[in-house]
Design a protein around this motif. Structure first.
Motif, short mmCIF file in Angstrom:
data_model
loop_
_atom_site.label_atom_id
_atom_site.label_comp_id
_atom_site.label_asym_id
_atom_site.label_seq_id
_atom_site.Cartn_x
_atom_site.Cartn_y
_atom_site.Cartn_z
N SER A 40 99.41 -7.44 118.47
CA SER A 40 99.34 -8.79 119.04
C SER A 40 99.75 -9.84 118.02
CB SER A 40 97.96 -9.07 119.64
OG SER A 40 97.01 -9.13 118.61
N ILE A 41 99.47 -9.62 116.73
CA ILE A 41 99.94 -10.57 115.71
C ILE A 41 101.47 -10.55 115.66
CG2 ILE A 41 99.97 -11.17 113.25
CD1 ILE A 41 97.13 -9.96 113.04
N VAL A 42 102.06 -9.36 115.74
CA VAL A 42 103.52 -9.26 115.71
C VAL A 42 104.14 -9.99 116.90
CG1 VAL A 42 105.50 -7.68 115.89
CG2 VAL A 42 103.60 -7.13 114.35
N ASP A 99 96.90 -13.35 104.42
CA ASP A 99 95.62 -12.76 104.84
C ASP A 99 95.27 -13.15 106.28
OD1 ASP A 99 95.58 -12.00 102.22
OD2 ASP A 99 94.05 -13.42 101.60
N PHE A 100 96.29 -13.20 107.14
CA PHE A 100 96.07 -13.71 108.49
C PHE A 100 95.01 -12.89 109.24
CE2 PHE A 100 97.02 -13.95 113.07
CZ PHE A 100 96.85 -15.32 113.24
N ILE A 135 104.10 -14.57 108.75
CA ILE A 135 102.67 -14.30 108.80
C ILE A 135 102.42 -12.99 108.07
CG2 ILE A 135 100.73 -13.67 110.31
CD1 ILE A 135 101.85 -15.48 112.45
N LYS A 136 101.48 -12.99 107.12
CA LYS A 136 101.11 -11.76 106.42
C LYS A 136 99.85 -11.19 107.04
CE LYS A 136 102.25 -11.16 102.21
NZ LYS A 136 102.21 -11.12 100.73
N GLU A 152 108.52 -14.23 110.75
CA GLU A 152 108.53 -12.85 110.31
C GLU A 152 107.08 -12.38 110.11
OE1 GLU A 152 112.64 -13.10 107.63
OE2 GLU A 152 110.69 -13.13 106.62
N THR A 153 106.92 -11.06 109.93
CA THR A 153 105.58 -10.52 109.64
C THR A 153 105.66 -9.54 108.47
OG1 THR A 153 106.04 -8.94 111.40
CG2 THR A 153 104.43 -10.65 111.90
N THR A 154 104.70 -9.63 107.57
CA THR A 154 104.57 -8.61 106.53
C THR A 154 103.24 -7.89 106.72
OG1 THR A 154 105.86 -9.83 104.90
CG2 THR A 154 104.37 -8.16 104.04
N ALA A 155 103.29 -6.55 106.80
CA ALA A 155 102.07 -5.77 106.80
C ALA A 155 101.67 -5.57 105.34
CB ALA A 155 102.30 -4.42 107.47
#
Ligand code: C2E
Ligand code: MG
Ligand code: MG
Ligand code: MG
Length: 289
Positions: free
Chosen positions: A219-221, A177-178, A196-197, A230-233
């Motif tokens: 910007s989060i990516v 829930d970033f 980061i989710k 890594e990033t999860t949308a």
């Protein structure tokens, strides 16, 4: 009204009859009963690698079949579990169940389990996780813990020590829930997150790169990439949202566009038909026309 099949008390819930405190007390009793006699389940929502559309794992999400009220949302009963301390037992049950289910799936598949701030504050957490992994004979690298920013409200040194201990166990860590919580970028400096989710509130309805949500996702990516994460949308529902998060470089996607959370039987079945995910559903079809 009250029904008793020899499995303990089932309560009568009429909104007007009980105060909030009474309602919570009844829920607490029923949760205890569910822990002893059953009623809790984990459902598994596929997490999809954006570039390849392969299922890389699942997020385990609690479901509770309440004896008289039917399926109850974790958004309703997790807060009660946290206030009463029952989250410790529920959380341990979730970790053990997730490891057990994970053991029957291909080695390339991971499972993410949500860990509440109260569990994170328990010095026994690393041992609880080690035991759950050992009981199921699962490689720690296949387990990911989802933690929210609220853990940073506690003492820095204790939080830091817990992160180190969890990394020593060998599990992966994701920041859930970033962007919605107590946000200071300072903690990202030292906390050893693997992922980061990005919260659904930024993803939902985001279809244009130049929009405010688009700028926040971008910007989060770039922050995550610079930090090697890594990033999860989260909560991607439409093809337009999928196109945008793909264009902005999110490495992973989770949402109804691919799959809802699935029962363990259906998730297992799903894996047997292959790891490729397909964007679908009425909203995908509508957007595709
Ligand atoms: P979360 O960890 O952020 O989980 C994501 C939530 O988004 C889940 O709600 C999931 O079903 C929902 N979701 C996924 N894709 C979509 C989508 O495309 N659209 C929409 N509208 N929603 C989507 P759920 O299952 O109701 O869980 C709510 C929250 O309850 C979780 O948020 C998590 O904070 C908590 N929770 C669930 N299971 C556990 C658990 O085992 N332990 C702890 N401590 N908390 C849990
Ligand atoms: Mg989560
Ligand atoms: Mg989340
Ligand atoms: Mg959430």
């Amino acid at each position: 009204a009250a029904k008793d099949g020899g499995r303990g008390r089932h309560h009568f819930y009429a909104a007007d009859l009980h105060s909030d405190a009474e309602e919570r007390r009844l829920l607490e009793q029923d949760l205890r009963d569910a822990l002893t006699h059953g009623g809790l389940e984990l459902h598994y929502q596929p997490v999809v690698h954006t570039a390849t559309e392969r299922i890389t794992g699942f997020e385990a999400l609690l479901r509770w079949q309440h004896p008289t009220r039917g399926w109850m949302s974790p958004a309703k009963f997790i807060p009660v579990a946290e206030d009463t301390g029952l989250i410790a037992q529920i959380g341990e049950w979730a970790l053990r169940t997730a490891c057990h289910d994970l053991a029957s799936w291909p080695d390339s598949v991971r499972v993410a389990v949500n860990v509440s701030p109260l569990q994170f504050a328990n010095p026994a957490l690393p041992a609880i996780i080690t035991n759950a992994l050992a009981a199921a004979q699962v490689d720690p690298a296949r387990l990911e813990l989802e933690i929210t920013e609220s853990v940073f409200l506690n003492d820095d040194a204790t939080t830091d020590a817990m992160f180190k201990a969890l990394k020593r166990v060998g599990v992966r860590l994701a920041l859930d829930d970033f962007g919605t919580g107590y946000s200071s970028l300072g903690y990202l400096k030292n906390a050893p997150f693997d992922k980061i989710k990005i919260d659904q509130s930024f993803v939902r309805g985001a279809t244009i790169a130049g929009s405010r949500n688009g700028a926040i996702i971008a910007s989060i990516v770039s922050l995550a990439e610079a930090l090697g994460m890594e990033t999860t949308a989260e909560g991607v529902e439409t093809l337009d949202e999928l196109d945008l998060v793909r264009m902005l470089g999110c490495s992973h996607v989770q949402g109804y566009i691919y799959e809802q959370p699935l029962s363990v039987a259906v998730a297992t079945q799903r894996l047997m038909t292959g790891l490729t995910a397909i964007a679908r559903g009425p909203r995908a079809a509508r957007a595709a026309r």
